[in-house]
Design an enzyme around this catalytic site. Structure first.
Site, PDB file in Angstrom:
ATOM      1  CD1 TRP A  90      -2.049   2.193   1.585  1.00  0.00           C
ATOM      2  CD2 TRP A  90      -3.434   0.570   1.195  1.00  0.00           C
ATOM      3  NE1 TRP A  90      -3.521   2.558   1.120  1.00  0.00           N
ATOM      4  CE2 TRP A  90      -4.293   1.283   1.331  1.00  0.00           C
ATOM      5  CE3 TRP A  90      -4.301  -0.944   0.866  1.00  0.00           C
ATOM      6  CZ2 TRP A  90      -6.334   1.278   1.435  1.00  0.00           C
ATOM      7  CZ3 TRP A  90      -5.229  -1.142   1.130  1.00  0.00           C
ATOM      8  CH2 TRP A  90      -6.214  -0.238   1.013  1.00  0.00           C
ATOM      9  CD  GLU A 100       1.680   0.959   9.968  1.00  0.00           C
ATOM     10  OE1 GLU A 100       1.431  -0.830   9.403  1.00  0.00           O
ATOM     11  OE2 GLU A 100       2.388   1.723   9.551  1.00  0.00           O
ATOM     12  N   GLY A 103       3.516  -0.180  17.168  1.00  0.00           N
ATOM     13  CA  GLY A 103       3.923  -0.943  18.070  1.00  0.00           C
ATOM     14  C   GLY A 103       5.396  -0.587  19.273  1.00  0.00           C
ATOM     15  NE  ARG A 200      -0.761  -1.752  -5.066  1.00  0.00           N
ATOM     16  CZ  ARG A 200      -0.401  -2.156  -5.262  1.00  0.00           C
ATOM     17  NH1 ARG A 200       0.363  -3.614  -5.946  1.00  0.00           N
ATOM     18  NH2 ARG A 200       1.486  -1.768  -4.784  1.00  0.00           N
TER      19      ARG A 200
END
Length: 278
Positions: A90, A100, A103, A200
């Site tokens: 992406w 995003e 983590g 895509r």
């Protein structure tokens, strides 16, 4: 220029549309609509159009002749959840804006993508980056599926154990696999979104990212139905030919021998076949 409100789009805002086994796409916000495209174009073209059919004609003209700046006046913001390997494809589309989940700050959820058995297929023999059209038999596919699940479980168990030792989250996460789900907000204008969807939605794109593209196309259709209709006709279902291929096409239509050979002829025939299938 009036603020664009599309009733059909308002009805789907913030609704989750499921993709794959645990993913989703949500339309969080939009700026502009078909009306914004034609209003923007009228700055250059004068008073312009006044009916839906005229608006559709203008939008189609703009897209067909690659007058793309009016489409950049329309902007979409999505919230998407997908496996990391899909997210890494992406972000190849660098014209989008992305935020995003991290983590480093958050403990990642125990959520992994497990493909359905019908989507577990051997490596293609003639496409280095794709799957074969023929899946494994059901027993073999279930065996592979179980192996994927075991690897995911072992990886997450190890991640959890490392966190329990007090290890920093940014270090503990490094052995987590690409099948782990991630989430991000993604914003893109309609011109670049159409380019994203063109690539895509193509049959050569990986199956998993095509599923997201298909859902996004339908959400965009709610906001800009005229523009999407033009996209499908002028971009997504269209076939482009090089100058050399156009000369060959003219020759063939006149009943003359095709001047192309070798790889050039193969590419030409593939485009013709693609157009016939469309």
């Amino acid at each position: 220029m009036a603020h664009s409100i599309v009733p059909e789009a308002e009805e789907i805002l913030d609704k989750e549309y499921k993709v794959l086994d645990k993913g989703f796409v949500r339309l969080v916000d939009y700026l502009g609509s078909d009306q914004r495209i034609v209003q923007s174009a009228r700055v250059s073209y004068g008073n312009g159009t006044k009916t839906v059919s005229q608006d559709a004609g203008l939008i189609d003209y703009l897209l067909r002749h690659q007058h793309t700046s009016p489409f950049e006046q329309v902007v979409f913001t999505f919230h998407v959840k997908m496996p990391i390997f899909v997210a890494r494809q992406w972000v190849r589309h660098r014209t989008g804006r992305m935020n995003e989940v991290s983590g480093r700050y958050s403990i990642m959820k125990d959520e992994f993508y497990v493909p359905e058995t019908k989507d577990i297929e051997p490596q293609s023999k003639d496409n280095k980056q794709g799957r074969s059209d023929e899946p494994f038999d059901e027993a073999k596919a279930k065996e592979i599926q179980a192996a994927l699940q075991k690897g995911q479980k072992d990886s997450y168990d190890s991640y959890s154990e490392l966190l329990d030792t007090g290890l920093a989250r940014e270090v503990a996460r490094i052995n987590l696999p690409l099948s782990l789900y991630t989430e991000f907000y993604w914003q893109m204008d309609l011109n670049n979104l159409f380019r994203f969807l063109k690539l895509r939605l193509d049959g050569h794109a990986q199956y998993e990212i095509r599923q997201y593209a298909q859902v996004m196309l339908e959400l965009v259709r709610k906001v800009c139905p005229l523009a999407v209709a033009s996209f499908e006709n002028d971009m997504n279902r269209a076939v482009s030919f090089t100058g050399e291929e156009m000369e060959a096409l003219r020759a063939v239509l006149k009943g003359q021998p095709n001047p192309l050979d070798g790889k050039k002829l193969e590419r030409f025939n593939a485009k013709i076949e693609s157009g016939v299938q469309l």
